[in-house]
Structure formats: C-alpha cells, structure tokens
Design a protein around this motif. Sequence first.
Motif, PDB file in Angstrom:
ATOM      1  N   ILE A 136       0.841  -1.202   0.000  1.00  0.00           N
ATOM      2  CA  ILE A 136       0.000   0.000   0.000  1.00  0.00           C
ATOM      3  C   ILE A 136       0.873   1.248   0.000  1.00  0.00           C
ATOM      4  CG2 ILE A 136      -1.629   1.335   1.413  1.00  0.00           C
ATOM      5  CD1 ILE A 136      -2.870  -1.412   2.241  1.00  0.00           C
ATOM      6  N   ALA A 137       1.901   1.254   0.841  1.00  0.00           N
ATOM      7  CA  ALA A 137       2.809   2.404   0.902  1.00  0.00           C
ATOM      8  C   ALA A 137       3.601   2.557  -0.400  1.00  0.00           C
ATOM      9  CB  ALA A 137       3.756   2.251   2.094  1.00  0.00           C
ATOM     10  N   MET A 138       4.033   1.432  -0.971  1.00  0.00           N
ATOM     11  CA  MET A 138       4.825   1.475  -2.206  1.00  0.00           C
ATOM     12  C   MET A 138       4.009   2.055  -3.355  1.00  0.00           C
ATOM     13  SD  MET A 138       6.601  -1.682  -4.273  1.00  0.00           S
ATOM     14  CE  MET A 138       5.020  -2.403  -4.684  1.00  0.00           C
ATOM     15  N   VAL A 139       2.768   1.630  -3.481  1.00  0.00           N
ATOM     16  CA  VAL A 139       1.914   2.121  -4.566  1.00  0.00           C
ATOM     17  C   VAL A 139       1.534   3.576  -4.299  1.00  0.00           C
ATOM     18  CG1 VAL A 139      -0.325   1.835  -5.708  1.00  0.00           C
ATOM     19  CG2 VAL A 139       1.087  -0.169  -5.200  1.00  0.00           C
ATOM     20  N   GLY A 140       1.186   3.888  -3.058  1.00  0.00           N
ATOM     21  CA  GLY A 140       0.900   5.263  -2.679  1.00  0.00           C
ATOM     22  C   GLY A 140      -0.384   5.833  -3.240  1.00  0.00           C
ATOM     23  N   ASP A 141      -1.290   4.993  -3.684  1.00  0.00           N
ATOM     24  CA  ASP A 141      -2.559   5.457  -4.250  1.00  0.00           C
ATOM     25  C   ASP A 141      -3.684   4.603  -3.667  1.00  0.00           C
ATOM     26  OD1 ASP A 141      -4.710   6.285  -5.759  1.00  0.00           O
ATOM     27  OD2 ASP A 141      -3.855   5.703  -7.696  1.00  0.00           O
ATOM     28  N   PRO A 142      -4.434   5.169  -2.700  1.00  0.00           N
ATOM     29  CA  PRO A 142      -5.495   4.384  -2.054  1.00  0.00           C
ATOM     30  C   PRO A 142      -6.522   3.806  -3.035  1.00  0.00           C
ATOM     31  CG  PRO A 142      -5.120   6.426  -0.863  1.00  0.00           C
ATOM     32  CD  PRO A 142      -4.309   6.508  -2.118  1.00  0.00           C
ATOM     33  N   ALA A 143      -6.751   4.478  -4.125  1.00  0.00           N
ATOM     34  CA  ALA A 143      -7.710   3.976  -5.110  1.00  0.00           C
ATOM     35  C   ALA A 143      -7.217   2.681  -5.755  1.00  0.00           C
ATOM     36  CB  ALA A 143      -7.973   5.030  -6.189  1.00  0.00           C
ATOM     37  N   ARG A 144      -5.905   2.548  -5.897  1.00  0.00           N
ATOM     38  CA  ARG A 144      -5.336   1.350  -6.526  1.00  0.00           C
ATOM     39  C   ARG A 144      -5.079   0.224  -5.531  1.00  0.00           C
ATOM     40  NH1 ARG A 144      -0.117   3.003  -9.050  1.00  0.00           N
ATOM     41  NH2 ARG A 144       0.139   0.765  -9.220  1.00  0.00           N
ATOM     42  N   THR A 145      -5.214   0.505  -4.238  1.00  0.00           N
ATOM     43  CA  THR A 145      -4.863  -0.514  -3.232  1.00  0.00           C
ATOM     44  C   THR A 145      -6.023  -0.887  -2.318  1.00  0.00           C
ATOM     45  OG1 THR A 145      -4.024   1.200  -1.741  1.00  0.00           O
ATOM     46  CG2 THR A 145      -2.422   0.142  -3.213  1.00  0.00           C
ATOM     47  N   ALA A 146      -7.232  -0.562  -2.694  1.00  0.00           N
ATOM     48  CA  ALA A 146      -8.397  -0.879  -1.844  1.00  0.00           C
ATOM     49  C   ALA A 146      -8.497  -2.379  -1.574  1.00  0.00           C
ATOM     50  CB  ALA A 146      -9.678  -0.363  -2.488  1.00  0.00           C
TER      51      ALA A 146
END
Length: 183
Positions: A136-146
């Motif tokens: 989640i931290a690596m991607v940094g985009d809550p929309a992409r990690t729901a």
Amino acid sequence: MIVQLIVACEILFWVFLGAGLAARYLLRRPTLGAALLVGAPLVDVVLLVATTIDLRGGAEATASHGLAAAYIGFSVAFGHSIIRWADARFAHRFAGGPAPVRPPRHGSARAIREWREFGKAAVAWGIACGLLLAAIAMVGDPARTAALSDWIRTLTVVLGIWGVIALSYTLFPARPKAAERRT
C-alpha cells in the motif's frame, strides 16, 4: 497472472519438499535432500519479487495480490512445521523411522497445541499484513490498493475467529469418549 504464479509456487513447494525427502531417504543423499528442501522457502521469494514488480509496473492491486501476501505469510509461519510433519511420515514409511506422534486430542495438551497453532497464525497474519501495508505504501494510491486493505480486514477477522476457537479449547477442553477412557 498472480493467481497462476501462486498456484505454481504451491506446486513447486510440494515438488521441492517431495524431492528433498526422496533424496534424503530413498537415495540416501542427505546433503542433496537438504539442498532441495531449501528450495521450498525460496519459492516465496520468487512470488514476492513477481508481485512487487507487478505493482511497481502500475498494476492495480487486486485480491490476487492480497492472496499472494497471505500465501507468503502462511508459508513462512507454517512451512517449517509442514516440512517437519512430512519428514516424520516419510522417515517412518521409507527409512524405518519411528511412527509419527499423533497430536493430542483432549485436555490441556490439546489446548496448548491449539494456542501454538494460533501463535503461528498470528505470525502469518503479521507477515501478510506487513507485506500488504508495504505494498500500500509502495503504490501510494489508495484507489489502486483498496483490495489490499480489504485483505487486512479479512485476515484480521480470520485470526480473531482462530483465537476464539483456541480459547474454546482452553475454556471447554475436549474429553475422551467413553471407549477411549477404557483403553
């Protein structure tokens, strides 16, 4: 792609385990057997790297990515005991080793075993949730990690249920059946 990789990793885990035990007991080559058994946990590294590459490449995190984290957590926490379980049975069957000890089915010994297994589940939960939070931290985009956040909730519920079951064996220990008490 991640689901197929998880399936391949699971198959490879058992292939390395079977080949390692066969080398150890059937071929009488303990060094080769140990080398092959080391391959079993290395499969997790392959899955971790592939999942990281996929997410870093811009893929949206899916339930498959969460499953990969859960698989790695389970494999790390339970892998050694699975290998030990298989080794005892293989040694008994093919090398004249002692019969495997059956796990306790009653009383405080059963409760202790259930809490030990719960401890492994807690380790698996910690590893899986740590990997999920890192992703989640690596991607940094809550929309992409729901989907990854959903996995954290799901794994937490599963761990809670496991804890309730372990507690039930402590509070309400199983008693031997009448036929077992007479022997």
